[in-house]
Design a protein around this motif. Structure first.
Motif, PDB file in Angstrom:
ATOM      1  N   ALA A 261     -39.354  63.450   8.184  1.00  0.00           N
ATOM      2  CA  ALA A 261     -37.786  63.586   7.779  1.00  0.00           C
ATOM      3  C   ALA A 261     -36.909  64.377   8.886  1.00  0.00           C
ATOM      4  O   ALA A 261     -35.881  64.227   8.602  1.00  0.00           O
ATOM      5  CB  ALA A 261     -37.816  64.695   6.399  1.00  0.00           C
ATOM      6  N   ASP A 262     -37.858  64.912   9.907  1.00  0.00           N
ATOM      7  CA  ASP A 262     -37.010  65.504  10.819  1.00  0.00           C
ATOM      8  C   ASP A 262     -36.929  64.724  11.910  1.00  0.00           C
ATOM      9  O   ASP A 262     -36.169  65.022  13.162  1.00  0.00           O
ATOM     10  CB  ASP A 262     -37.889  66.771  11.010  1.00  0.00           C
ATOM     11  N   VAL A 263     -37.959  63.695  12.388  1.00  0.00           N
ATOM     12  CA  VAL A 263     -38.033  63.245  13.950  1.00  0.00           C
ATOM     13  C   VAL A 263     -36.944  62.605  14.229  1.00  0.00           C
ATOM     14  O   VAL A 263     -36.564  62.716  15.612  1.00  0.00           O
ATOM     15  CB  VAL A 263     -39.279  62.469  13.801  1.00  0.00           C
ATOM     16  N   VAL A 264     -36.333  61.822  13.485  1.00  0.00           N
ATOM     17  CA  VAL A 264     -35.216  60.972  13.865  1.00  0.00           C
ATOM     18  C   VAL A 264     -34.148  61.909  14.398  1.00  0.00           C
ATOM     19  O   VAL A 264     -33.395  61.636  15.414  1.00  0.00           O
ATOM     20  CB  VAL A 264     -34.507  60.094  12.936  1.00  0.00           C
ATOM     21  N   ASN A 265     -33.694  63.091  13.422  1.00  0.00           N
ATOM     22  CA  ASN A 265     -32.636  64.007  14.095  1.00  0.00           C
ATOM     23  C   ASN A 265     -33.066  64.585  15.410  1.00  0.00           C
ATOM     24  O   ASN A 265     -32.038  64.761  16.156  1.00  0.00           O
ATOM     25  CB  ASN A 265     -32.465  65.065  12.886  1.00  0.00           C
ATOM     26  N   TYR A 266     -34.293  64.871  15.472  1.00  0.00           N
ATOM     27  CA  TYR A 266     -34.922  65.513  16.748  1.00  0.00           C
ATOM     28  C   TYR A 266     -34.742  64.596  18.005  1.00  0.00           C
ATOM     29  O   TYR A 266     -34.395  64.946  19.066  1.00  0.00           O
ATOM     30  CB  TYR A 266     -36.370  65.872  16.609  1.00  0.00           C
ATOM     31  N   LEU A 267     -35.015  63.290  17.722  1.00  0.00           N
ATOM     32  CA  LEU A 267     -34.773  62.374  18.728  1.00  0.00           C
ATOM     33  C   LEU A 267     -33.284  62.344  19.202  1.00  0.00           C
ATOM     34  O   LEU A 267     -33.000  62.107  20.391  1.00  0.00           O
ATOM     35  CB  LEU A 267     -35.180  60.968  18.280  1.00  0.00           C
ATOM     36  N   ARG A 268     -32.315  62.346  18.163  1.00  0.00           N
ATOM     37  CA  ARG A 268     -30.785  62.442  18.524  1.00  0.00           C
ATOM     38  C   ARG A 268     -30.674  63.640  19.454  1.00  0.00           C
ATOM     39  O   ARG A 268     -29.695  63.567  20.382  1.00  0.00           O
ATOM     40  CB  ARG A 268     -29.993  62.144  17.255  1.00  0.00           C
ATOM     41  N   TYR A 269     -31.034  64.759  18.945  1.00  0.00           N
ATOM     42  CA  TYR A 269     -30.615  65.995  19.413  1.00  0.00           C
ATOM     43  C   TYR A 269     -31.227  66.092  20.705  1.00  0.00           C
ATOM     44  O   TYR A 269     -30.467  66.661  21.675  1.00  0.00           O
ATOM     45  CB  TYR A 269     -31.252  67.148  18.534  1.00  0.00           C
ATOM     46  N   PHE A 270     -32.511  65.887  20.921  1.00  0.00           N
ATOM     47  CA  PHE A 270     -33.390  66.490  21.921  1.00  0.00           C
ATOM     48  C   PHE A 270     -33.729  65.428  23.270  1.00  0.00           C
ATOM     49  O   PHE A 270     -34.162  65.681  24.332  1.00  0.00           O
ATOM     50  CB  PHE A 270     -34.465  67.220  21.788  1.00  0.00           C
ATOM     51  N   THR A 271     -33.355  64.072  22.734  1.00  0.00           N
ATOM     52  CA  THR A 271     -33.795  63.063  23.960  1.00  0.00           C
ATOM     53  C   THR A 271     -32.566  62.372  24.502  1.00  0.00           C
ATOM     54  O   THR A 271     -31.534  62.403  23.791  1.00  0.00           O
ATOM     55  CB  THR A 271     -34.764  61.959  23.468  1.00  0.00           C
ATOM     56  N   PHE A 272     -32.765  61.641  25.297  1.00  0.00           N
ATOM     57  CA  PHE A 272     -31.692  60.767  25.961  1.00  0.00           C
ATOM     58  C   PHE A 272     -31.669  59.304  25.781  1.00  0.00           C
ATOM     59  O   PHE A 272     -31.207  58.395  26.659  1.00  0.00           O
ATOM     60  CB  PHE A 272     -31.519  60.964  27.540  1.00  0.00           C
TER      61      PHE A 272
END
Length: 423
Positions: A261-272
């Motif tokens: 439930a969190d990982v896609v948001n984290y990909l948006r926030y923290f990766t390029f």
């Protein structure tokens, strides 16, 4: 063509602005100078700070010039927090933390060229200001009603502890920072976490009152987990960017264990990664959650970004060893130390018999159990099988230790522990 504001928006990195249309126009007419502040409250940044550091990097990649402010002055005061008054740290400690944070932040940003980051310290101007200057030149522009209405201030005032004038004045100091950076470097945008909105607007208002000019503010989300718990906290505390405080292995595992439930948001926030790539990983999360492709991409990207590609390879090798699939002799000493923190670890002299080492670490409770397991061929030490004869020998005789004197003892794939040889 997508603007930087558009990109931040699809990534979910914009919560509030002081005026989206005006900010969008300023960015389109740019490049502009902008800043984000980091108070030195510890010797290292933690993963929660990555939102701001990487947002600064995104602005830089879009051609804008970032100023990274490490608060040598505000770090001596501390932003008011809900949990109560901060402990005031010694000036020499804070100065050391300033140097540490400056070094960490600069690793993520380009230092050269027209968009090269400029590192600044608010002690350079706040430290030169007298009490009379503070009151006459700045204090007169602040209204008590507005300051008292700030959420954190209001809640602290209503508490049994209350709030000191020291912490109450923090919002004025942050306003001074924006004003000084506007005057010195033409900085027209400040951004930070959404809990900083009041402090950011403090500077916008001060610039307008003193200089008669408009400035901009933008806030990013406060990252939390889907279950509402605080982001960036593990059982041992904060997840730090300093490898001495959080090993690259533990850092990699933190991201690898992100919930679906969190990982896609984290990909948006923290990766390029771009929109298309993240959409594909989101699809994989829904269709093949057991493969954890999104989590692996997140963990690999961020461990490489923070610690380097070599650290990522070591983290993956360490995970393989812990699950009984990898070659332990490929691991370097810091990685072995990280594994030792994950397992039961016991210091033993080299004269200890192997049969006693297995009971000392708790893998088995008696020597007879150890001997039966050896006869069955289920015991290994540093990846090598131990037979009934070898386990009667001492550690120093039977084992070639790993770097740092480590010895990995295992029964099958699931039961593992670490011995550290004394001396």
């Amino acid at each position: 063509m997508q603007t930087i504001l558009d990109e931040l928006t699809w990534r979910g990195l914009v919560v509030q602005t002081s005026g989206r249309e005006a900010l969008g126009t300023a960015l389109a007419d740019g490049p502009i100078s902008l800043y984000c502040g980091f108070d030195p409250t510890a010797a290292s940044l933690h993963v929660g700070h990555l939102t701001q550091v990487l947002t600064m990097r995104r602005f830089q990649l879009a051609g804008h010039r970032p100023y990274a402010l490490v608060g040598g002055a505000t770090g001596l005061i501390g932003d008011p927090r809900m949990s109560g008054e901060r402990v005031l740290n010694d000036e020499s400690i804070v100065a050391g933390w300033v140097d540490s944070l400056r070094g960490q932040i600069s690793r993520f940003l380009d230092l050269e060229g027209a968009s090269g980051v400029q590192m600044v310290n608010n002690l350079d101007w706040i430290g030169q200001m007298s009490a009379l200057q503070f009151l006459r030149d700045v204090g007169k522009h602040y209204r008590m009603g507005t300051m008292l209405a700030k959420e954190t201030v209001a809640r602290r005032l209503a508490s049994d502890e209350g709030i000191s004038y020291t912490e109450f004045s923090y919002q004025v100091l942050q306003g001074i920072d924006f004003l000084e950076l506007y005057r010195r470097h033409g900085v027209s945008l400040q951004f930070g976490g959404n809990d900083q909105w009041g402090n950011l607007i403090s500077g916008v208002d001060l610039i307008h009152k003193v200089e008669g000019k408009d400035a901009h503010a933008l806030t990013t989300p406060l990252v939390t987990k889907a279950d509402g718990t605080k982001f960036g906290k593990s059982e041992g505390g904060a997840v730090w960017l300093d490898p001495e405080l959080t090993s690259p292995y533990a850092f990699h595992q933190f991201w690898l264990n992100a919930a679906d439930a969190d990982v896609v948001n984290y990909l948006r926030y923290f990766t390029f990664r771009d929109q298309e790539d993240i959409a594909e990983l989101e699809r994989a999360t829904h269709e093949e959650p057991h493969r954890r492709r999104a989590q692996k991409a997140l963990a690999d990207d961020l461990t490489t970004l923070v610690h380097g590609a070599g650290a990522t390879r070591q983290a993956e090798a360490a995970a393989a060893v812990l699950f009984g699939r990898g070659e332990v002799r490929e691991l370097e000493e810091p990685t072995l130390e990280a594994i030792a923190r994950e397992l039961t670890t016991v210091d033993l002299p080299g004269t200890t018999a192997l049969v006693d080492a297995f009971t000392a670490v708790g893998i088995m409770t008696s020597k007879s159990q150890v001997r039966r397991a050896a006869a069955e061929g289920s015991l290994t030490v540093n990846g090598e099988k131990m037979d009934a004869e070898t386990i009667e020998r001492s550690l120093s005789e039977a084992v070639s230790p790993l770097p740092g004197g480590h010895v990995l003892v295992r029964r099958g794939r699931k039961a593992a522990a670490m011995v550290r040889l004394d001396g």
